[in-house]
Design a protein around this motif. Sequence first.
Motif, short mmCIF file in Angstrom:
data_model
loop_
_atom_site.label_atom_id
_atom_site.label_comp_id
_atom_site.label_asym_id
_atom_site.label_seq_id
_atom_site.Cartn_x
_atom_site.Cartn_y
_atom_site.Cartn_z
N VAL A 264 7.92 -4.08 3.34
CA VAL A 264 7.12 -4.35 2.47
C VAL A 264 7.85 -4.31 1.11
O VAL A 264 8.49 -3.08 0.85
N GLY A 265 7.92 -5.28 0.27
CA GLY A 265 8.52 -5.10 -1.33
C GLY A 265 9.94 -6.26 -1.38
O GLY A 265 9.88 -6.80 -0.24
N GLU A 266 10.14 -6.46 -2.50
CA GLU A 266 10.78 -7.48 -3.17
C GLU A 266 12.18 -7.15 -2.47
O GLU A 266 12.73 -6.03 -2.08
N THR A 267 12.95 -8.49 -2.23
CA THR A 267 14.23 -8.28 -1.70
C THR A 267 15.41 -7.24 -2.61
O THR A 267 16.20 -7.20 -2.34
N ALA B 269 13.48 0.24 -3.94
CA ALA B 269 12.68 1.33 -3.14
C ALA B 269 11.88 0.36 -2.24
O ALA B 269 10.82 -0.25 -2.92
N LEU B 270 12.16 0.29 -0.93
CA LEU B 270 11.08 -0.89 -0.14
C LEU B 270 10.46 0.22 0.96
O LEU B 270 10.86 1.35 1.02
N HIS B 271 9.55 -0.37 1.42
CA HIS B 271 8.27 0.40 2.28
C HIS B 271 8.57 -0.12 3.71
O HIS B 271 8.55 -1.33 3.85
N VAL C 104 -6.79 -2.63 -14.45
CA VAL C 104 -5.60 -2.06 -13.87
C VAL C 104 -5.39 -2.44 -12.50
O VAL C 104 -6.59 -2.60 -11.59
N ASP C 105 -4.17 -2.70 -12.06
CA ASP C 105 -3.94 -3.04 -10.70
C ASP C 105 -4.26 -1.87 -9.56
O ASP C 105 -3.77 -1.01 -9.94
N GLU C 106 -4.89 -2.46 -8.59
CA GLU C 106 -5.17 -1.30 -7.44
C GLU C 106 -4.17 -0.52 -6.90
O GLU C 106 -4.48 0.36 -6.26
N ALA C 107 -2.95 -1.22 -7.23
CA ALA C 107 -1.76 -0.49 -6.40
C ALA C 107 -1.02 0.37 -7.58
O ALA C 107 -0.05 0.86 -7.23
N ASN D 148 4.19 1.85 -5.13
CA ASN D 148 3.50 1.90 -3.76
C ASN D 148 3.86 0.90 -2.97
O ASN D 148 3.34 0.92 -1.82
N THR D 149 4.61 -0.25 -3.61
CA THR D 149 4.71 -1.60 -2.62
C THR D 149 5.86 -2.25 -2.60
O THR D 149 6.52 -2.85 -1.87
#
Length: 475
Positions: free
Chosen positions: A388-391, A395-397, A189-192, A252-253
Motif C-alpha cells: 500500500v502506497g505510491e511507488t 514509507a510504504l505499508h 478533512v480526509d478520513e486517512a 497512514n497509507t
Amino acid sequence: MAAAGVGQQWVLVEMVQAFYEAPTYHLILEGILILWIIRLLFSKTYKLQERSDLTPKEKEELIEEWQPEPLVPPVPKDHPALNYNIVSGPPTHIITVNGKECINFASFNFLGLLDNEKVKTAAQTSLKKYGVGTCGPRGFYGTFDVHLELEERLAKFMRTEEAIIYSYGFATIASAIPAYSKRGDIVFVDEAACFAIQKGLQASRSNIKLFKHNDMADLERLLKEQETEDQKNPRKARVTRRFIVVEGLYMNTGDICPLPELIKLKYKYKVRIFLEESLSFGVLGEHGRGITEHFGINIDDIDLISANMENSLASIGGFCCGRSFIIDHQRLSGQGYCFSASLPPLLAAAAIEALNIMEDNPGIFQTLRAKCERIHKALQGISGLKVVGETFSPALHLQLEESHGSRENDVKLLKRVVDYCMNSGIALTQACYLEKEEKCLPPPSIRVVVTVEQTEQELDKAASLIKKAAQSVLN
C-alpha cells in the motif's frame, strides 16, 4: 369620600364584567396557575429520606468491602507498548536493536542526514556557543538568533514570505489548526489524516466533516451540501470559515493527495487549504520542496503548509510557512509556539546544515525516488501481503490481503513477520495507533522505510527476506 367609594365600586363592576366576558380557556388557565402557586407555597421543596445512622462497626465493614475502580483499564504485560525494542547507538543505516545489528528499514531518516558529519559538526559548534536548551518559550527569552536564521532559511527554501518553527513536530499541525479554525467553523478533512491532524481538529472544536480517502467526488458532495446550507442562512455563512485539511503524502497509507483537483475545488467553493507535508517535504519535487513542486503548483495557492523536521532534516521540531499575515497570527495563537520551550539551538543549527546539504545536492531526491521504486516493485506478489502506497513514497505499508479473524490476530501475525526479519538482520516496524482514539482506524500493517543510504543489494535482500517471512508465517 363618596366619589372615591363610587370609583372603587365602578372598578369592581368592571372586573366582574371582564371576568364574564373572558374566554373559557383563559379562565381555566388562570385557575390552574393559581392552584399551582398555592401548591408551591404550602408544599415542601424536598423530602428528607428516612435513614438510620450506622454504627462505627458497620462503617468499618463497609469501608473494608469497598473496592475503588481502577484509574486505567488493566493492560496485559505482553502489550507491545510495554515491551519496546531498545536501540543502542544512533539509528542510522545500520542500527543495533536489542543487542543485534540490523539494516535499518524503520527510521524516517530518508536522506541519511542523521549521522552526517557536517550536520553533527554544526550541532556541536552550536552546543558550545549556546548550551543544551533554551528553558523558555519564544516570547520569554527563548528566541535565539539561530531560530530566526532557520525560519528565514525555511521561508527562502519553500519560496514563501515567512516561516515559523516549533520545538515538537507533532505539536506543529496540532497547534496550527486551532490557531485559525474555531468553534462554529467547518473543516473538511480526509478520513486517512494522521493523528496529529486529528488532535488539532479536536482542539479547534470546529464542525468536522470527513470525506473518503482521496475521493474528490465525495469531497465535492460535502462542499455542495454546505453551500446549500449556507444559502439558507447567509448571515451565518458570512462569518463561518471553511477549511480543507489534507496531507501531501499520507502517513497512514503512503498515498499522494490529488492537489490539482483540490485547488480547483478551493476556488470553486471558496475554502482555505491546509497542507501537512511531514512525509513529502524533502522527498517530493526536483529540489525536495514537497508536493507543490511535484505537481508544479504555485505555493501561494496553499494557505498554510506544515511539516516536521524530524524526517528528512533529521532534527527535531516542525515548521509552518505561508504569507506573513498568516504566520504572524501563529506567534500569538499557536499553543505549541507560545507555551513550549523553544527548539534547542543545536537542533536548529543541525536543521540549517541539513537544508544546506539539500540545496547543494538536488540529485539526492532522484536517488531516493529510484530506491523507493525498486523496493516497491520487489515487494509485489508476496503471498498473503499487499503493498500500500505510491511507488515513490519512502514509507510504504504491507497489509494482510485477508483478515485472520480479528484485528488482534492480524497484529500478532504481522509481529511474527517483523520478528522473523529482525532475527535475520532486517529492522522493520509495525504501524502503531491509539485504537480507541482514531477517527478511522487504519488496518494493521508493517511499515517499510526507504533511505538513500540503503544499497540496491540491501533493498533486494529486505524484499526477499520479507517474502520468506510471509511464506513461513502466513502459509
